[in-house]
Design a protein around this motif. Structure first.
Motif, PDB file in Angstrom:
ATOM      1  N   TYR A 281      55.502  13.034   3.402  1.00 25.90           N
ATOM      2  CA  TYR A 281      55.933  11.629   3.325  1.00 25.90           C
ATOM      3  C   TYR A 281      55.435  10.799   4.503  1.00 25.90           C
ATOM      4  O   TYR A 281      55.190   9.595   4.341  1.00 25.90           O
TER       5      TYR A 281
ATOM      6  N   TRP B  53      61.840   6.535   8.128  1.00 30.59           N
ATOM      7  CA  TRP B  53      61.457   7.904   7.753  1.00 30.59           C
ATOM      8  C   TRP B  53      62.054   8.912   8.713  1.00 30.59           C
ATOM      9  O   TRP B  53      62.593   9.953   8.305  1.00 30.59           O
TER      10      TRP B  53
ATOM     11  N   TYR C 132      66.894  15.251   4.944  1.00 25.31           N
ATOM     12  CA  TYR C 132      65.993  15.645   3.863  1.00 25.31           C
ATOM     13  C   TYR C 132      65.504  17.075   4.052  1.00 25.31           C
ATOM     14  O   TYR C 132      65.388  17.840   3.078  1.00 25.31           O
TER      15      TYR C 132
ATOM     16  N   CYS D  91      66.176  19.938   1.273  1.00 23.73           N
ATOM     17  CA  CYS D  91      65.023  20.566   0.611  1.00 23.73           C
ATOM     18  C   CYS D  91      65.110  22.089   0.672  1.00 23.73           C
ATOM     19  O   CYS D  91      64.862  22.776  -0.333  1.00 23.73           O
TER      20      CYS D  91
ATOM     21  N   THR E 241      63.893  17.225  -5.444  1.00 28.50           N
ATOM     22  CA  THR E 241      63.769  16.655  -4.094  1.00 28.50           C
ATOM     23  C   THR E 241      63.249  15.217  -4.126  1.00 28.50           C
ATOM     24  O   THR E 241      63.539  14.440  -3.216  1.00 28.50           O
TER      25      THR E 241
ATOM     26  N   GLN F  35      65.002  12.228  -2.289  1.00 30.64           N
ATOM     27  CA  GLN F  35      64.276  11.342  -1.373  1.00 30.64           C
ATOM     28  C   GLN F  35      64.562   9.880  -1.707  1.00 30.64           C
ATOM     29  O   GLN F  35      64.826   9.072  -0.806  1.00 30.64           O
TER      30      GLN F  35
ATOM     31  N   THR G  56      67.046   7.814   0.917  1.00 32.57           N
ATOM     32  CA  THR G  56      66.548   6.708   1.741  1.00 32.57           C
ATOM     33  C   THR G  56      67.320   5.421   1.455  1.00 32.57           C
ATOM     34  O   THR G  56      67.586   4.635   2.369  1.00 32.57           O
TER      35      THR G  56
ATOM     36  N   TYR H 261      56.969   6.932  -2.139  1.00 32.84           N
ATOM     37  CA  TYR H 261      57.602   7.925  -2.994  1.00 32.84           C
ATOM     38  C   TYR H 261      56.577   8.663  -3.852  1.00 32.84           C
ATOM     39  O   TYR H 261      56.657   9.891  -4.005  1.00 32.84           O
TER      40      TYR H 261
END
Length: 330
Positions: A26, A51, A58, A62, A94, A98, A102, A117
């Motif tokens: 990402y 991020w 995240y 994950c 995932t 995400q 976010t 994304y």
């Protein structure tokens, strides 16, 4: 829970690579989108901050999702289509995490760019798949290089479709053979598993030292003709149709009839026909059929290892006397 931690411990190096992959995917998406003229656009630096804020959450989520989809503790040198399906499903979950994550972290006041994304999801999937399939790819390539360095027996496979593909894999992975061509008139001019498909088996045999038949639909006359031609050219001849048909764990009609001795009665479309043997019955069966029932069956059994016991070759001599074919295990 104990098994969960054991799988993580056994695949610790994969876990560490996953941690790098899910985050690198990402951040690379942001760089691809906003890195211009050798710098990240100052006006959107807040995306990097966003991020970074979501990264710890995240990463943990994950790893949990990957563990839930059994992406740890696997024998990745044998990775196959079922493993790939789990990788796809885990990465799809995932992606949802995400997007929602976010939005939650940013308080639903704004979102990350759509390209973030999309590109991030694609990169993450490729990285996670490569981590698991890369080892197998290296082993396969290493084995191919090793086989190229050694003298291999050139072979021709006479068959079609899935059965021919199984024969190619079996010969190249379990013997010193290298398949030079597949004989299949319907697919002539194409390639099967990287092997050229040709139409004329007589021409293909000229460059081979071994002929392998792998086609349950081949007429018995053609089968005998190929065998006779191979023996005339002093080529090794094998018919692996029955063996390969049974690799899936189910007894196929081909395998059953090949073992039949004496007269065989086949009931097909409500009509019973008596044949002199299993091979004649097999050549007469038309279309795709399934075994519904077996009646009046006598089965000879032997203890594991008894048939192929060292020093006891009577079964092999009997087989050769009855069929004229020598036993070969490649």
């Amino acid at each position: 829970m104990k098994k969960f931690w054991k799988n993580l411990g056994d695949d610790l190096w994969i876990v560490l690579l996953d941690v790098v992959a899910v985050n690198a995917a990402y951040v690379l998406a942001l760089l691809i989108r906003f890195y211009v003229n050798f710098e990240f656009r100052p006006s959107v630096n807040y995306y990097l901050t966003d991020w970074l804020r979501f990264t710890p959450f995240y990463t943990v989520l994950c790893i949990l999702v990957f563990a839930l989809f059994r992406l740890y503790g696997g024998m990745w040198r044998y990775a196959g289509i079922n493993d790939m399906n789990r990788i796809i499903a885990a990465n799809a979950v995932t992606v949802v995490i995400q997007v929602l994550g976010t939005l939650i972290v940013l308080g639903f006041r704004r979102r990350m760019p759509f390209t973030y994304y999309i590109i991030g999801a694609v990169l993450q999937f490729l990285m996670i798949a490569l981590i698991r399939f890369g080892y197998r790819m290296l082993l396969v390539e290493k084995n191919r290089i090793s086989r190229r360095r050694t003298e291999a027996v050139p072979a021709v496979v006479v068959g079609s479709g899935e059965m021919a593909r199984r024969a190619i894999r079996y010969l190249e992975e379990n013997s010193a053979c290298r398949v030079k061509a597949v004989v299949d008139p319907a697919g002539a001019g194409k390639n099967l598993d990287g092997v050229p498909v040709v139409e004329d088996w007589k021409k293909a045999m000229k460059s081979a030292r071994m002929v392998v038949v792998a086609d349950p639909r081949m007429p018995e006359e053609t089968r005998k003709e190929i065998r006779k031609a191979a023996e005339a050219e002093k080529l090794e001849w094998q018919d692996v149709t029955g063996f390969l048909s049974n690799l899936g764990g189910r007894v196929s009609l081909t395998a059953l009839l090949e073992l039949a001795e004496g007269p065989v009665t086949v009931s097909q479309d409500g009509k019973e026909t008596v044949y002199s043997g299993g091979e004649e019955a097999l050549s007469a069966v038309t279309g795709r059929r399934e075994i519904v029932a077996v009646r009046n069956l006598t089965v000879d059994l032997a203890a594991p290892g008894q048939v192929a016991a060292a020093g006891d070759e009577s079964w092999a001599r009997q087989h050769q006397q009855e069929t004229g074919e020598e036993i070969s295990f490649f």
